[in-house]
Each structure stands twice: as structure tokens, then as C-alpha cells.
Design a protein around this motif. Structure first.
Motif, PDB file in Angstrom:
ATOM      1  N   PRO A 172     -38.317 -29.159 -24.602  1.00 33.42           N
ATOM      2  CA  PRO A 172     -39.856 -28.302 -24.694  1.00 33.42           C
ATOM      3  C   PRO A 172     -40.672 -29.381 -22.910  1.00 33.42           C
ATOM      4  O   PRO A 172     -41.718 -28.846 -22.582  1.00 33.42           O
ATOM      5  CB  PRO A 172     -40.951 -29.683 -25.655  1.00 33.42           C
ATOM      6  N   LEU A 173     -39.409 -30.115 -22.510  1.00 31.57           N
ATOM      7  CA  LEU A 173     -40.237 -30.263 -21.153  1.00 31.57           C
ATOM      8  C   LEU A 173     -39.685 -28.820 -19.682  1.00 31.57           C
ATOM      9  O   LEU A 173     -40.697 -29.357 -18.865  1.00 31.57           O
ATOM     10  CB  LEU A 173     -38.668 -31.417 -21.295  1.00 31.57           C
ATOM     11  N   GLN A 174     -39.212 -28.012 -19.817  1.00 31.05           N
ATOM     12  CA  GLN A 174     -38.911 -27.453 -18.806  1.00 31.05           C
ATOM     13  C   GLN A 174     -39.277 -27.513 -17.540  1.00 31.05           C
ATOM     14  O   GLN A 174     -39.941 -27.326 -16.524  1.00 31.05           O
ATOM     15  CB  GLN A 174     -40.415 -26.242 -19.321  1.00 31.05           C
ATOM     16  N   ARG A 175     -38.761 -28.503 -17.238  1.00 30.14           N
ATOM     17  CA  ARG A 175     -37.983 -29.397 -16.354  1.00 30.14           C
ATOM     18  C   ARG A 175     -37.853 -28.106 -15.550  1.00 30.14           C
ATOM     19  O   ARG A 175     -36.683 -27.252 -15.191  1.00 30.14           O
ATOM     20  CB  ARG A 175     -37.168 -29.730 -15.903  1.00 30.14           C
ATOM     21  N   GLY A 176     -37.994 -27.646 -14.105  1.00 27.72           N
ATOM     22  CA  GLY A 176     -37.190 -26.754 -12.934  1.00 27.72           C
ATOM     23  C   GLY A 176     -35.607 -27.392 -12.192  1.00 27.72           C
ATOM     24  O   GLY A 176     -35.457 -28.314 -11.936  1.00 27.72           O
ATOM     25  N   LEU A 177     -35.838 -26.401 -11.865  1.00 28.83           N
ATOM     26  CA  LEU A 177     -33.680 -26.934 -11.538  1.00 28.83           C
ATOM     27  C   LEU A 177     -33.361 -27.745 -10.467  1.00 28.83           C
ATOM     28  O   LEU A 177     -33.261 -28.229 -10.583  1.00 28.83           O
ATOM     29  CB  LEU A 177     -33.942 -25.282 -10.952  1.00 28.83           C
ATOM     30  N   ALA A 178     -34.495 -27.567  -9.358  1.00 30.19           N
ATOM     31  CA  ALA A 178     -34.424 -29.122  -8.457  1.00 30.19           C
ATOM     32  C   ALA A 178     -34.162 -30.398  -9.299  1.00 30.19           C
ATOM     33  O   ALA A 178     -33.483 -31.615  -8.729  1.00 30.19           O
ATOM     34  CB  ALA A 178     -35.704 -28.624  -7.359  1.00 30.19           C
ATOM     35  N   GLN A 179     -35.310 -30.890  -9.761  1.00 28.69           N
ATOM     36  CA  GLN A 179     -35.316 -31.681 -11.171  1.00 28.69           C
ATOM     37  C   GLN A 179     -34.099 -32.035 -11.847  1.00 28.69           C
ATOM     38  O   GLN A 179     -33.821 -32.896 -11.288  1.00 28.69           O
ATOM     39  CB  GLN A 179     -36.573 -31.423 -11.515  1.00 28.69           C
ATOM     40  N   ARG A 180     -33.774 -30.918 -12.734  1.00 30.99           N
ATOM     41  CA  ARG A 180     -32.466 -31.310 -13.304  1.00 30.99           C
ATOM     42  C   ARG A 180     -31.561 -31.486 -12.371  1.00 30.99           C
ATOM     43  O   ARG A 180     -30.228 -32.233 -12.827  1.00 30.99           O
ATOM     44  CB  ARG A 180     -32.290 -29.708 -13.967  1.00 30.99           C
ATOM     45  N   ARG A 181     -30.819 -31.116 -11.200  1.00 25.44           N
ATOM     46  CA  ARG A 181     -29.936 -30.765  -9.670  1.00 25.44           C
ATOM     47  C   ARG A 181     -30.127 -32.341  -9.574  1.00 25.44           C
ATOM     48  O   ARG A 181     -29.163 -32.949  -9.818  1.00 25.44           O
ATOM     49  CB  ARG A 181     -30.397 -29.774  -9.503  1.00 25.44           C
ATOM     50  N   GLY A 232     -35.407 -24.514 -16.185  1.00 30.05           N
ATOM     51  CA  GLY A 232     -37.235 -23.659 -16.516  1.00 30.05           C
ATOM     52  C   GLY A 232     -36.899 -24.068 -18.083  1.00 30.05           C
ATOM     53  O   GLY A 232     -37.123 -24.662 -18.858  1.00 30.05           O
ATOM     54  N   TRP A 233     -37.862 -22.827 -17.863  1.00 31.08           N
ATOM     55  CA  TRP A 233     -38.404 -22.257 -19.401  1.00 31.08           C
ATOM     56  C   TRP A 233     -36.671 -22.889 -20.298  1.00 31.08           C
ATOM     57  O   TRP A 233     -37.127 -22.138 -21.741  1.00 31.08           O
ATOM     58  CB  TRP A 233     -38.808 -20.148 -19.497  1.00 31.08           C
ATOM     59  N   ALA A 234     -35.708 -22.297 -21.038  1.00 31.87           N
ATOM     60  CA  ALA A 234     -34.578 -22.508 -21.388  1.00 31.87           C
ATOM     61  C   ALA A 234     -34.587 -23.817 -21.983  1.00 31.87           C
ATOM     62  O   ALA A 234     -34.185 -24.862 -22.399  1.00 31.87           O
ATOM     63  CB  ALA A 234     -33.576 -21.594 -21.029  1.00 31.87           C
ATOM     64  N   ASP A 235     -35.236 -24.554 -20.883  1.00 33.60           N
ATOM     65  CA  ASP A 235     -35.063 -26.604 -21.187  1.00 33.60           C
ATOM     66  C   ASP A 235     -36.154 -26.661 -21.157  1.00 33.60           C
ATOM     67  O   ASP A 235     -37.474 -27.443 -21.637  1.00 33.60           O
ATOM     68  CB  ASP A 235     -35.549 -27.302 -19.765  1.00 33.60           C
ATOM     69  N   GLY A 281     -40.302 -11.555 -21.765  1.00 35.13           N
ATOM     70  CA  GLY A 281     -40.959 -11.745 -21.005  1.00 35.13           C
ATOM     71  C   GLY A 281     -40.147 -13.000 -20.901  1.00 35.13           C
ATOM     72  O   GLY A 281     -39.054 -13.178 -21.528  1.00 35.13           O
ATOM     73  N   VAL A 282     -40.877 -14.327 -21.017  1.00 39.38           N
ATOM     74  CA  VAL A 282     -40.634 -16.045 -21.381  1.00 39.38           C
ATOM     75  C   VAL A 282     -39.142 -15.935 -22.845  1.00 39.38           C
ATOM     76  O   VAL A 282     -38.026 -15.774 -22.716  1.00 39.38           O
ATOM     77  CB  VAL A 282     -41.108 -16.832 -21.430  1.00 39.38           C
ATOM     78  N   LYS A 283     -39.633 -15.432 -23.717  1.00 40.83           N
ATOM     79  CA  LYS A 283     -38.843 -15.731 -24.674  1.00 40.83           C
ATOM     80  C   LYS A 283     -37.649 -14.640 -24.429  1.00 40.83           C
ATOM     81  O   LYS A 283     -36.425 -15.470 -25.083  1.00 40.83           O
ATOM     82  CB  LYS A 283     -39.661 -15.352 -25.954  1.00 40.83           C
ATOM     83  N   GLU A 284     -37.469 -13.717 -23.973  1.00 36.71           N
ATOM     84  CA  GLU A 284     -36.463 -12.926 -24.213  1.00 36.71           C
ATOM     85  C   GLU A 284     -35.776 -13.748 -23.169  1.00 36.71           C
ATOM     86  O   GLU A 284     -34.299 -13.588 -23.843  1.00 36.71           O
ATOM     87  CB  GLU A 284     -36.956 -11.424 -23.835  1.00 36.71           C
ATOM     88  N   CYS A 285     -35.746 -13.679 -22.305  1.00 39.51           N
ATOM     89  CA  CYS A 285     -34.692 -14.676 -21.391  1.00 39.51           C
ATOM     90  C   CYS A 285     -34.833 -15.884 -21.348  1.00 39.51           C
ATOM     91  O   CYS A 285     -33.578 -16.446 -21.349  1.00 39.51           O
ATOM     92  CB  CYS A 285     -35.956 -14.807 -19.384  1.00 39.51           C
ATOM     93  N   VAL A 286     -35.065 -16.769 -22.326  1.00 37.89           N
ATOM     94  CA  VAL A 286     -34.865 -17.348 -22.742  1.00 37.89           C
ATOM     95  C   VAL A 286     -33.879 -17.561 -23.760  1.00 37.89           C
ATOM     96  O   VAL A 286     -32.664 -18.374 -24.032  1.00 37.89           O
ATOM     97  CB  VAL A 286     -36.086 -18.744 -23.908  1.00 37.89           C
TER      98      VAL A 286
END
Length: 399
Positions: A216-225, A211-214, A183-188
Motif C-alpha cells: 500500500p506504500l506506493q513508493r516512487g522509483l527513486a526511493q525503491r532504487r 509506484g502504484w504497483a507497490d 486508469g491506475v487499476k488496469e496498469c497495476v
């Protein structure tokens, strides 16, 4: 005994085929029959042999796939995670293979358990490679980290040149769950461990999270790039604040590390050198555009004398849309939630429709890696047979 002893060279292709299967007379259209009548036996046998060989290979692959799935259904399913490691090198294939091999063995050269490299996708124009690593939840962290460390040792961003945007020797380290068992937690946890492990063991390396690792915002890859200046031709490393590690250095650049549902990479090449046209098409199919394709992020880039639309196809939450007659959207479940993503055929068809209006065509589509289900199935084959360097085998086994 040779075929010439059975029928003379002058025997028509049509007579030979009817000798084998008389019912073909009714199955084949007349224009095709007319063409076959002109063929000699030798012209029939070579393609027929090739076809039968290909058919046999496909049936064997299907049998092997069914066998693996059958075995999996009778035994506990592996808890698998995929890491599609993006490194800024493709022109020195030995370097890329050394990075891939680092994922498979520990410092003592002993092969890691439950770890395989399914595919290596090299693009010399982009000078970028994507290495598909799949491992059990217990092994993926060390496999990915070892590959990242090796890439940092072998790739120097101060001398890098390529068409594709990039910021780091290791440019991207995404973790994707493969199946409901992870699940999400393990991948983070894996993503954060690799981000900190890399910056602690490679002095001068740094990372941003997505993504999930970001949290609490969980911003997507495109936004972070975009925030990091990844899309700029010459990113300003000194003006960046990485999430993990020190100020980015030119030697290693900046690495993106994160976790999300599976992201498929699909590149569609259009028959033009006009980058403006390419950008117009890219904008039309991008998710953010009204009428665009869900989950599709796309760049238009010059590539081998044409323009390539490089698409990141992100998974979207919910059941697959579309008409029952359309090609189904690949779907899967993570933490009890359904996800799906647009199929490559839909992206290609939409691009073809748009470029046709401009009087140009589509040259081809390349899938970088696999769909989520393909990735899972091939990993089961590789791990059940103990094949670490599966990229060398996958042309023979791939479904």
C-alpha cells in the motif's frame, strides 16, 4: 531540362532568387543579401532543393498525423498502455532487436494484435537500451512479458559492463496509461502480472515493485532504487529481499516492475569532463532541491568524453504552472486527475543557465523516446497501419 538551360552558371544567387520571388528583396536583411550576391546558382539550388524536400516531408507528416487524429475522433479510442522496457544491453544491437521483436510475436511466431514497438534507444557507453512498447490493454501484458523473457535468455549480468547504474538484465519494466481510457487499476494489474509471470517462467529471476504497483506504500522509483542499492557500483544482491521471486542471482540480477503516470527521459550533455561539476548541476535541478524542477530526478554520468545529466522527468499532479508566454508543459488526465511534466526545453535552459556561470556550455539534449502525446499519436499511426516494427519507420514518420 536542367537549370543550366534556364540561367547560366554565372547568374548570381540574388538575381535567381529575385526571378523566382521579387518580394524577397524587401524580406531579406542587407547582410544576408550581400552574402547571397556572392553565391552562384549551383550553390543556391542544392540547399533550396533540400529545404523544399524537408518542407514537403514535414507537411506530409502533419497531414498523416491530422488524418490519424481525425480517424480517432470518429471511432472509439484505443485503450493503450506504454511500457518503456529498460534492458542492460546496447553494444549488441541484434540482441536488443531480438528482445523488441519478442514483444511483437507469440511463441508460434504470429504477430500480436494491437502491439507495436515505437522506438529503440541504444546507448553503448551506458550499455543500456530503452524499448518503447505500446499495446492495447488486452495485449500489453504478454508483449512485455515475452520481451522480458527473451532479454533474460540473451543477457547475462555476470559479464555486463557499462557506466549507467543497473541491477538486472531486465532493469526496469514501467507501465504508463496513454489516455483517459486506461486508469491506475488496469496498469497495476499489468505490472503485477508481469512481475509474477517473469519470476514464475524464468527460474532465478526476481523483482521489486514501485509506484502504484507497490501497495500500500506506493513508493516512487527513486526511493525503491535507493532501498535496493541500485545506485551503488556493486549492489549486494545477497542482502536484498525482493518483493516477488527468490533471492536475486547474479545471472539475472533484480528487475524493477511498476506503474505510474508517464515518465519522460531527457539527457542533457554538458561540455566538461569534471563529474563533480556535473553532480553539482544535477543537484541544483533535482526536484528535492529548493528551487529545483518539479518531477525531475537526475544523475550525472561520464558519457562520450563529457558529462551527461540523465533525467527522469516524472509527471506531477495538477495543472501546468508557468507564465502564458512560456513553453506549455505537456499535460494529460488519468482517472479524472490532471497531470503534467516539465518540458525538455525548460530542463535544457535551466542547465544552460547554471553551466554558463561556470564558463562551460551545453553540447546537446536527447529525448529518450517521446512525450506522452507523441507516444499516443505515433501509436495510433502504427496500429492503424499495422506496423509492428515501427522503430524502423519512425524517422520517416515522426512528428
Amino acid at each position: 531540362m536542367g537549370h543550366s538551360n534556364l540561367l547560366p552558371e554565372t547568374t548570381s544567387g540574388l538575381a535567381f532568387l529575385f526571378k523566382l520571388t521579387p518580394s524577397w528583396r524587401m524580406a531579406l536583411p542587407e547582410p544576408l543579401l550581400a552574402t547571397i550576391r556572392q553565391l552562384k546558382l549551383s550553390q543556391i539550388l542544392v540547399p533550396l532543393k533540400s529545404f523544399l524536400s524537408t518542407l514537403a516531408t514535414c507537411l506530409l507528416k502533419r497531414r498523416d498525423c491530422c488524418k490519424v487524429r481525425s480517424m480517432a475522433s470518429r471511432s472509439p479510442r484505443r485503450r493503450l498502455v506504454a511500457c518503456l522496457l529498460n534492458v542492460s544491453e546496447a553494444r549488441r544491437k541484434d540482441v536488443v532487436e531480438n528482445v523488441a521483436k519478442a514483444a511483437l510475436c507469440n511463441a508460434q511466431g504470429i504477430q500480436r494484435e494491437e502491439t507495436t514497438v515505437l522506438n529503440i534507444f541504444n546507448d553503448p557507453d551506458y550499455n543500456r537500451s530503452v524499448i518503447t512498447i505500446v499495446a492495447s490493454l488486452d495485449s500489453i501484458r504478454e508483449a512485455a512479458l515475452s520481451a522480458c523473457q527473451k532479454a533474460c535468455a540473451l543477457i547475462d549480468m555476470r559479464t555486463h559492463a557499462g557506466v549507467h547504474p543497473c541491477m538486472g538484465a531486465v532493469d526496469l519494466v514501467p507501465f504508463y496509461p496513454l489516455g483517459e481510457e486506461v486508469g491506475v487499476k488496469e496498469c497495476v494489474q499489468q505490472a503485477l502480472a508481469v512481475a509474477h509471470g517473469l519470476t514464475e517462467t524464468v527460474c532465478g529471476s526476481s523483482a521489486f515493485l514501485f509506484g502504484w504497483a507497490d501497495t500500500p506504500l506506493q513508493r516512487g522509483l527513486a526511493q525503491r532504487r535507493k532501498e535496493m542499492g541500485w545506485f551503488r557500483k556493486t549492489p549486494d544482491l545477497q542482502g536484498l529481499r525482493p518483493d516477488v521471486g527468490p533471492q536475486p542471482q547474479k545471472r539475472y540480477g533484480l528487475t524493477g516492475v511498476g506503474a505510474s503516470t508517464y515518465v519522460m527521459n531527457c539527457n542533457v550533455t554538458i561540455d566538461t569532463q569534471d563529474i563533480t561539476t556535473g553532480r553539482s548541476i544535477a543537484a541544483a535541478i533535482r526536484e528535492s532541491t529548493p528551487g529545483g524542477l518539479p518531477g525531475v530526478q537526475v544523475l550525472a554520468l561520464p558519457h562520450e568524453g563529457a558529462v551527461e545529466l540523465a533525467c527522469n522527468v516524472e509527471s506531477v499532479k495538477g495543472d501546468p504552472p508557468g507564465h502564458p508566454m512560456d513553453e506549455p508543459w505537456p499535460s494529460f488526465i488519468v482517472d479524472g486527475q490532471p497531470y503534467c511534466h516539465a518540458p525538455a526545453s525548460l530542463i535544457t535552459a535551466r542547465v544552460a543557465e547554471l553551466v554558463q556561470r561556470r564558463g562551460i556550455g551545453v553540447k546537446g539534449t536527447a529525448l529518450v523516446g517521446f512525450t506522452p502525446q507523441e507516444c499516443r499519436d505515433l501509436a495510433e499511426i502504427a496500429l492503424s497501419q499495422g506496423i509492428g516494427e515501427f522503430w524502423k519507420e519512425q524517422r520517416r514518420i515522426r512528428m
